[in-house]
Design a protein around this motif. Sequence first.
Motif, PDB file in Angstrom:
ATOM      1  N   ARG A 229     -15.345  75.279  35.793  1.00  0.00           N
ATOM      2  CA  ARG A 229     -15.225  75.622  37.207  1.00  0.00           C
ATOM      3  C   ARG A 229     -15.218  74.362  38.060  1.00  0.00           C
ATOM      4  O   ARG A 229     -15.977  73.413  37.795  1.00  0.00           O
ATOM      5  N   VAL A 230     -14.348  74.322  39.057  1.00  0.00           N
ATOM      6  CA  VAL A 230     -14.372  73.245  40.038  1.00  0.00           C
ATOM      7  C   VAL A 230     -15.484  73.578  41.020  1.00  0.00           C
ATOM      8  O   VAL A 230     -15.292  74.316  41.990  1.00  0.00           O
ATOM      9  N   ALA A 231     -16.662  73.046  40.761  1.00  0.00           N
ATOM     10  CA  ALA A 231     -17.832  73.390  41.563  1.00  0.00           C
ATOM     11  C   ALA A 231     -17.812  72.713  42.924  1.00  0.00           C
ATOM     12  O   ALA A 231     -18.421  73.206  43.882  1.00  0.00           O
ATOM     13  N   ALA A 232     -17.121  71.574  43.028  1.00  0.00           N
ATOM     14  CA  ALA A 232     -17.027  70.863  44.303  1.00  0.00           C
ATOM     15  C   ALA A 232     -15.841  69.928  44.267  1.00  0.00           C
ATOM     16  O   ALA A 232     -15.481  69.385  43.214  1.00  0.00           O
ATOM     17  N   CYS A 233     -15.259  69.731  45.422  1.00  0.00           N
ATOM     18  CA  CYS A 233     -14.186  68.751  45.581  1.00  0.00           C
ATOM     19  C   CYS A 233     -14.314  68.192  46.997  1.00  0.00           C
ATOM     20  O   CYS A 233     -13.782  68.770  47.952  1.00  0.00           O
ATOM     21  N   ALA A 234     -15.055  67.094  47.134  1.00  0.00           N
ATOM     22  CA  ALA A 234     -15.373  66.538  48.447  1.00  0.00           C
ATOM     23  C   ALA A 234     -14.420  65.397  48.787  1.00  0.00           C
ATOM     24  O   ALA A 234     -13.923  64.689  47.905  1.00  0.00           O
ATOM     25  N   LEU A 235     -14.194  65.223  50.073  1.00  0.00           N
ATOM     26  CA  LEU A 235     -13.341  64.148  50.578  1.00  0.00           C
ATOM     27  C   LEU A 235     -13.981  63.574  51.828  1.00  0.00           C
ATOM     28  O   LEU A 235     -14.302  64.312  52.766  1.00  0.00           O
ATOM     29  N   GLU A 339      -9.718  64.495  31.948  1.00  0.00           N
ATOM     30  CA  GLU A 339     -10.760  64.028  31.034  1.00  0.00           C
ATOM     31  C   GLU A 339     -12.006  64.893  31.120  1.00  0.00           C
ATOM     32  O   GLU A 339     -12.587  65.264  30.095  1.00  0.00           O
ATOM     33  N   LEU A 340     -12.432  65.238  32.334  1.00  0.00           N
ATOM     34  CA  LEU A 340     -13.607  66.105  32.464  1.00  0.00           C
ATOM     35  C   LEU A 340     -13.348  67.476  31.843  1.00  0.00           C
ATOM     36  O   LEU A 340     -14.238  68.055  31.198  1.00  0.00           O
ATOM     37  N   GLY A 355     -22.708  67.885  24.306  1.00  0.00           N
ATOM     38  CA  GLY A 355     -23.519  68.718  25.163  1.00  0.00           C
ATOM     39  C   GLY A 355     -23.210  68.632  26.646  1.00  0.00           C
ATOM     40  O   GLY A 355     -23.969  69.163  27.467  1.00  0.00           O
ATOM     41  N   ALA A 356     -22.105  68.009  27.016  1.00  0.00           N
ATOM     42  CA  ALA A 356     -21.789  67.848  28.439  1.00  0.00           C
ATOM     43  C   ALA A 356     -21.451  69.198  29.069  1.00  0.00           C
ATOM     44  O   ALA A 356     -20.607  69.937  28.567  1.00  0.00           O
ATOM     45  N   THR A 357     -22.122  69.511  30.170  1.00  0.00           N
ATOM     46  CA  THR A 357     -21.846  70.750  30.903  1.00  0.00           C
ATOM     47  C   THR A 357     -21.495  70.501  32.370  1.00  0.00           C
ATOM     48  O   THR A 357     -21.003  71.399  33.040  1.00  0.00           O
ATOM     49  N   THR A 358     -21.754  69.296  32.863  1.00  0.00           N
ATOM     50  CA  THR A 358     -21.478  68.964  34.255  1.00  0.00           C
ATOM     51  C   THR A 358     -20.896  67.558  34.317  1.00  0.00           C
ATOM     52  O   THR A 358     -21.517  66.603  33.828  1.00  0.00           O
ATOM     53  N   GLY A 359     -19.711  67.435  34.894  1.00  0.00           N
ATOM     54  CA  GLY A 359     -19.057  66.135  35.001  1.00  0.00           C
ATOM     55  C   GLY A 359     -18.661  65.833  36.429  1.00  0.00           C
ATOM     56  O   GLY A 359     -18.374  66.737  37.215  1.00  0.00           O
ATOM     57  N   LEU A 360     -18.636  64.559  36.757  1.00  0.00           N
ATOM     58  CA  LEU A 360     -18.263  64.106  38.098  1.00  0.00           C
ATOM     59  C   LEU A 360     -17.147  63.078  37.997  1.00  0.00           C
ATOM     60  O   LEU A 360     -17.208  62.164  37.170  1.00  0.00           O
ATOM     61  N   ALA A 361     -16.130  63.227  38.831  1.00  0.00           N
ATOM     62  CA  ALA A 361     -15.047  62.249  38.935  1.00  0.00           C
ATOM     63  C   ALA A 361     -15.034  61.664  40.337  1.00  0.00           C
ATOM     64  O   ALA A 361     -15.129  62.403  41.326  1.00  0.00           O
ATOM     65  N   VAL A 379     -15.218  64.933  42.635  1.00  0.00           N
ATOM     66  CA  VAL A 379     -14.974  66.240  42.039  1.00  0.00           C
ATOM     67  C   VAL A 379     -16.065  66.527  41.013  1.00  0.00           C
ATOM     68  O   VAL A 379     -16.381  65.663  40.190  1.00  0.00           O
ATOM     69  N   ILE A 380     -16.655  67.700  41.073  1.00  0.00           N
ATOM     70  CA  ILE A 380     -17.644  68.111  40.081  1.00  0.00           C
ATOM     71  C   ILE A 380     -17.120  69.326  39.340  1.00  0.00           C
ATOM     72  O   ILE A 380     -16.745  70.330  39.963  1.00  0.00           O
ATOM     73  N   LEU A 381     -17.066  69.225  38.013  1.00  0.00           N
ATOM     74  CA  LEU A 381     -16.713  70.346  37.147  1.00  0.00           C
ATOM     75  C   LEU A 381     -17.935  70.776  36.378  1.00  0.00           C
ATOM     76  O   LEU A 381     -18.725  69.927  35.929  1.00  0.00           O
ATOM     77  N   THR A 382     -18.100  72.088  36.212  1.00  0.00           N
ATOM     78  CA  THR A 382     -19.230  72.614  35.441  1.00  0.00           C
ATOM     79  C   THR A 382     -18.707  73.676  34.475  1.00  0.00           C
ATOM     80  O   THR A 382     -17.650  74.265  34.693  1.00  0.00           O
ATOM     81  N   THR A 383     -19.461  73.940  33.435  1.00  0.00           N
ATOM     82  CA  THR A 383     -19.093  74.992  32.497  1.00  0.00           C
ATOM     83  C   THR A 383     -19.617  76.330  32.982  1.00  0.00           C
ATOM     84  O   THR A 383     -20.495  76.400  33.839  1.00  0.00           O
TER      85      THR A 383
END
Length: 383
Positions: A229-235, A339-340, A355-361, A379-383
């Motif tokens: 899920r795209v949990a956040a996309c800030a600018l 990549e995320l 074990g990655a469940t939350t990634g930030l770009a 951008v934050i992606l989560t499972t």
Amino acid sequence: MILDPVHVAGAGMIRFGKHPAETTLETMGAQAATAAMRDAGVRAADVEALYVGHVFGGPVAGQRIGARIGLAGKPVSNHENYCSSGATALREAWIAVGAGLYDLVLVVGVEKMTDRVKGGVQPDPNDLDASIGFLFAAGHALSARRYMADYGATREQIAAVAVKNHAHSVANPYAQYQKPVSLGEVLGARPIAEPLGLLDCSPISDGAAAVVVASRAGLRRLGIRSAPRVAACALVSGTVQAGLGDVNEEDISRRAGAEAYRIAGVAADEIDVVEMHDCFTIAEIVRLEGLGVLPRGEGARLTEAGYTSLGGALPVNPSGGLLSRGHPVGATGAAQVCELFWQLTGRAGGRQVEGATTGLAYCKGGSVSGTDGASVTTVILTT
């Protein structure tokens, strides 16, 4: 802001590098888009809109790509925010899908730099910094000098960023460079702007990356039961600075991180993997500190100690980052999200963060004289 859940349903890239002249921007964009659509199992007829990030692509590059992949006539928008262009295109897609306008859209980041850029990438000629020769490499060299003076960091610790990211890229088939470099090679490379040398700088690159963005209804249409899920996309953009200030304050990074954490409802210490805009070695260090994922003044030491390496507490740039994966500016933000996506779906192969469940770009695009930057996306992606 309340948006419906938005997901990444598929990802596709081509290998970054220096492509021949006959490999056009349109060709690269179409190849990455087709790969993402194939990965998600989506047909051109099902794609409702196309969002394209690019910097040097010329007028209506997105429409030129769309016509090649069966999307002629669909809504197409083009987004230029320098290095943040691909992630800015994703943000617009995220908003549109989250608002219920579409269920399935395609985001492409693309750039053909090698036949458009000679030497280093420069600010706009009308920018005051550019007019006096204060180019990006000079600014980051100043940052490195100041960081070393303020925190006692060593040249070797800063160079360790390049060693780490080149080691990571060995396992990335899409990376421009796929071989390790030694600390001695980084320190002995041709000087660019002291103390930074050639291997402290990201290369001029060509490339494209793409993701399919879907609502929950879109996932059901594709028969996909779960997807990151795209949990956040800030600018955010830079604020006007008064006085000399602190070159490594990174207030713009702090604000971008805080906005993403707020939207996603996560804290900095919950991030498992980071794709960071390491256009220069020192940039990775100070921007990680600005985001709050590393303590201020400790980033160089922690890098040398392996904290940000694969197997460390917070792996940063398992893809190889800009330094080694390459940096076709309009494509970088999309490549980070690819990549995320692969990391969170366990498909990153030899560079997998277990074990990655939350990634930030994080992407920082350009500069404007008198401000602390032009644009930053997180951008934050989560499972």
